[in-house]
Motif scaffolding. Sequence first.
Motif, PDB file in Angstrom:
ATOM      1  N   PHE A  29       0.842  -1.202   0.000  1.00  0.00           N
ATOM      2  CA  PHE A  29       0.000   0.000   0.000  1.00  0.00           C
ATOM      3  C   PHE A  29       0.879   1.254   0.000  1.00  0.00           C
ATOM      4  O   PHE A  29       0.682   2.166  -0.798  1.00  0.00           O
ATOM      5  CB  PHE A  29      -0.935   0.005   1.209  1.00  0.00           C
ATOM      6  CG  PHE A  29      -1.847   1.193   1.251  1.00  0.00           C
ATOM      7  CD1 PHE A  29      -3.016   1.222   0.498  1.00  0.00           C
ATOM      8  CD2 PHE A  29      -1.535   2.317   2.021  1.00  0.00           C
ATOM      9  CE1 PHE A  29      -3.855   2.331   0.523  1.00  0.00           C
ATOM     10  CE2 PHE A  29      -2.370   3.428   2.052  1.00  0.00           C
ATOM     11  CZ  PHE A  29      -3.534   3.427   1.305  1.00  0.00           C
ATOM     12  N   TYR A  38       1.174   3.932  -3.025  1.00  0.00           N
ATOM     13  CA  TYR A  38       0.176   4.962  -2.671  1.00  0.00           C
ATOM     14  C   TYR A  38      -0.002   5.982  -3.798  1.00  0.00           C
ATOM     15  O   TYR A  38      -1.119   6.270  -4.222  1.00  0.00           O
ATOM     16  CB  TYR A  38       0.609   5.659  -1.369  1.00  0.00           C
ATOM     17  CG  TYR A  38      -0.319   6.753  -0.910  1.00  0.00           C
ATOM     18  CD1 TYR A  38      -1.348   6.493  -0.008  1.00  0.00           C
ATOM     19  CD2 TYR A  38      -0.190   8.069  -1.373  1.00  0.00           C
ATOM     20  CE1 TYR A  38      -2.211   7.493   0.420  1.00  0.00           C
ATOM     21  CE2 TYR A  38      -1.049   9.076  -0.957  1.00  0.00           C
ATOM     22  CZ  TYR A  38      -2.051   8.780  -0.067  1.00  0.00           C
ATOM     23  OH  TYR A  38      -2.911   9.782   0.340  1.00  0.00           O
ATOM     24  N   LEU A  87      -1.803   4.446  -6.726  1.00  0.00           N
ATOM     25  CA  LEU A  87      -3.205   4.111  -6.426  1.00  0.00           C
ATOM     26  C   LEU A  87      -4.100   5.346  -6.472  1.00  0.00           C
ATOM     27  O   LEU A  87      -5.263   5.275  -6.840  1.00  0.00           O
ATOM     28  CB  LEU A  87      -3.307   3.467  -5.034  1.00  0.00           C
ATOM     29  CG  LEU A  87      -2.839   2.029  -4.943  1.00  0.00           C
ATOM     30  CD1 LEU A  87      -2.723   1.588  -3.480  1.00  0.00           C
ATOM     31  CD2 LEU A  87      -3.805   1.098  -5.685  1.00  0.00           C
ATOM     32  N   SER A 113     -13.220  -1.584  -7.628  1.00  0.00           N
ATOM     33  CA  SER A 113     -11.928  -2.143  -8.028  1.00  0.00           C
ATOM     34  C   SER A 113     -11.332  -1.264  -9.111  1.00  0.00           C
ATOM     35  O   SER A 113     -12.069  -0.675  -9.900  1.00  0.00           O
ATOM     36  CB  SER A 113     -12.110  -3.542  -8.619  1.00  0.00           C
ATOM     37  OG  SER A 113     -12.692  -4.370  -7.661  1.00  0.00           O
ATOM     38  N   CYS A 138      -6.375  -3.287  -7.477  1.00  0.00           N
ATOM     39  CA  CYS A 138      -6.852  -2.971  -6.122  1.00  0.00           C
ATOM     40  C   CYS A 138      -8.345  -3.246  -6.016  1.00  0.00           C
ATOM     41  O   CYS A 138      -9.136  -2.743  -6.822  1.00  0.00           O
ATOM     42  CB  CYS A 138      -6.570  -1.504  -5.818  1.00  0.00           C
ATOM     43  SG  CYS A 138      -7.112  -1.042  -4.170  1.00  0.00           S
ATOM     44  N   LEU A 163     -11.242  -2.653  -3.389  1.00  0.00           N
ATOM     45  CA  LEU A 163     -11.557  -1.955  -2.136  1.00  0.00           C
ATOM     46  C   LEU A 163     -12.931  -2.400  -1.653  1.00  0.00           C
ATOM     47  O   LEU A 163     -13.906  -2.345  -2.414  1.00  0.00           O
ATOM     48  CB  LEU A 163     -11.545  -0.439  -2.385  1.00  0.00           C
ATOM     49  CG  LEU A 163     -12.060   0.446  -1.258  1.00  0.00           C
ATOM     50  CD1 LEU A 163     -11.181   0.347  -0.017  1.00  0.00           C
ATOM     51  CD2 LEU A 163     -12.119   1.908  -1.717  1.00  0.00           C
ATOM     52  N   TYR A 173      -8.209  -2.502   1.527  1.00  0.00           N
ATOM     53  CA  TYR A 173      -7.598  -2.453   0.190  1.00  0.00           C
ATOM     54  C   TYR A 173      -6.899  -3.790  -0.021  1.00  0.00           C
ATOM     55  O   TYR A 173      -5.904  -4.083   0.630  1.00  0.00           O
ATOM     56  CB  TYR A 173      -6.557  -1.325   0.108  1.00  0.00           C
ATOM     57  CG  TYR A 173      -7.130   0.066   0.199  1.00  0.00           C
ATOM     58  CD1 TYR A 173      -7.409   0.638   1.440  1.00  0.00           C
ATOM     59  CD2 TYR A 173      -7.388   0.812  -0.946  1.00  0.00           C
ATOM     60  CE1 TYR A 173      -7.939   1.916   1.527  1.00  0.00           C
ATOM     61  CE2 TYR A 173      -7.917   2.103  -0.851  1.00  0.00           C
ATOM     62  CZ  TYR A 173      -8.193   2.638   0.377  1.00  0.00           C
ATOM     63  OH  TYR A 173      -8.713   3.913   0.469  1.00  0.00           O
ATOM     64  N   LEU A 177      -4.645  -5.760  -2.360  1.00  0.00           N
ATOM     65  CA  LEU A 177      -3.748  -5.345  -3.450  1.00  0.00           C
ATOM     66  C   LEU A 177      -3.032  -6.525  -4.073  1.00  0.00           C
ATOM     67  O   LEU A 177      -2.612  -7.453  -3.366  1.00  0.00           O
ATOM     68  CB  LEU A 177      -2.682  -4.396  -2.894  1.00  0.00           C
ATOM     69  CG  LEU A 177      -3.183  -3.063  -2.370  1.00  0.00           C
ATOM     70  CD1 LEU A 177      -2.114  -2.388  -1.530  1.00  0.00           C
ATOM     71  CD2 LEU A 177      -3.562  -2.174  -3.545  1.00  0.00           C
ATOM     72  N   LYS A 186      -2.740  -6.743   2.061  1.00  0.00           N
ATOM     73  CA  LYS A 186      -3.997  -6.082   2.451  1.00  0.00           C
ATOM     74  C   LYS A 186      -3.660  -4.868   3.294  1.00  0.00           C
ATOM     75  O   LYS A 186      -2.721  -4.899   4.084  1.00  0.00           O
ATOM     76  CB  LYS A 186      -4.800  -7.014   3.368  1.00  0.00           C
ATOM     77  CG  LYS A 186      -5.870  -7.812   2.698  1.00  0.00           C
ATOM     78  CD  LYS A 186      -6.685  -8.493   3.806  1.00  0.00           C
ATOM     79  CE  LYS A 186      -7.244  -9.825   3.420  1.00  0.00           C
ATOM     80  NZ  LYS A 186      -8.144  -9.862   2.336  1.00  0.00           N
TER      81      LYS A 186
END
Length: 251
Positions: free
Chosen positions: A7, A11, A14, A158, A170, A172, A187, A189, A201
Amino acid sequence: MTKSNLFYQNYDLLFQSKDYTREVNQILNIYRRKNQKTPRRVLDLGCGTGNHTRELAKIVPHVTGLDIDPLMVKLAKIKLQPFAKRASIINLPIEKLPLKFKFDLTVALFNVINYISTWPELVSFFRGVKTHLTSQGIFLFDAWNGVAALTDPPRAKSWVVKTKLKTIICHLTASSDLWEQKTSLTYDLEVRTNGKRKQDKYLLLQTLWTPFEIRSALNFAGLKLLFCSPLGQPQKRATAKDWKIFFGCQR
Ligand SMILES: C[S@@+](CC[C@H](N)C(=O)[O-])C[C@H]1O[C@@H](n2cnc3c(N)ncnc32)[C@H](O)[C@@H]1O
């Protein structure tokens, strides 16, 4: 919140649809309209990986990025290296920040206050902001609108991000609790690089403050509300249906 290396590492990819340059311009325009000048010292509170901090450092003389998460701070420090003379990144809560100087503008953007789990902590956070604000200073932040988000809770979604080097998938999922006023975001991933696949996760618990709770906490902390608009539409007044609200305050 549970830590997930994937994550943090991904970041910026994403959330690449966020227009940090535009947001910073909007924020600085709000400040300029009120004070007829550009702020000299800005605090980016909950700076995360430092995307607003970097955009601010391109324009204002001094920017401080503050975050309680050491992994975010590590990434922000790397990103802000080219701006070392104008920007510093600190891993402390606002309540513990030494008072070396005050800020003309403090921002807390992308749901920072929703990470705070109790109302007394929210008041303490706002008090910290007030302590570090100049007499003409303003505080701008955004937050989920608890009223809208509890009536129409966040749903699963997603998305896929592709770069030359990797593909990030991803998923979610969200589960919301009306009585606790919380939403729990997961999330899920998957990152594919050169035929290799990694999964991880990231769990995030957010408090869905209502506008009344936010306003009362601001009052308790001695901050006055200037405006309350739908996110990205500073000229309008927020309604019960707007999911995300943008708040402006002063001492
Ligand atoms: C969704 S991220 C937003 C980061 C950044 N502002 C952006 O827009 O990309 C929220 C950040 O707020 C930070 N945060 C949460 N509570 C905080 C607190 N009490 N003080 C400082 N940072 C906090 C988290 O660690 C996280 O990095």
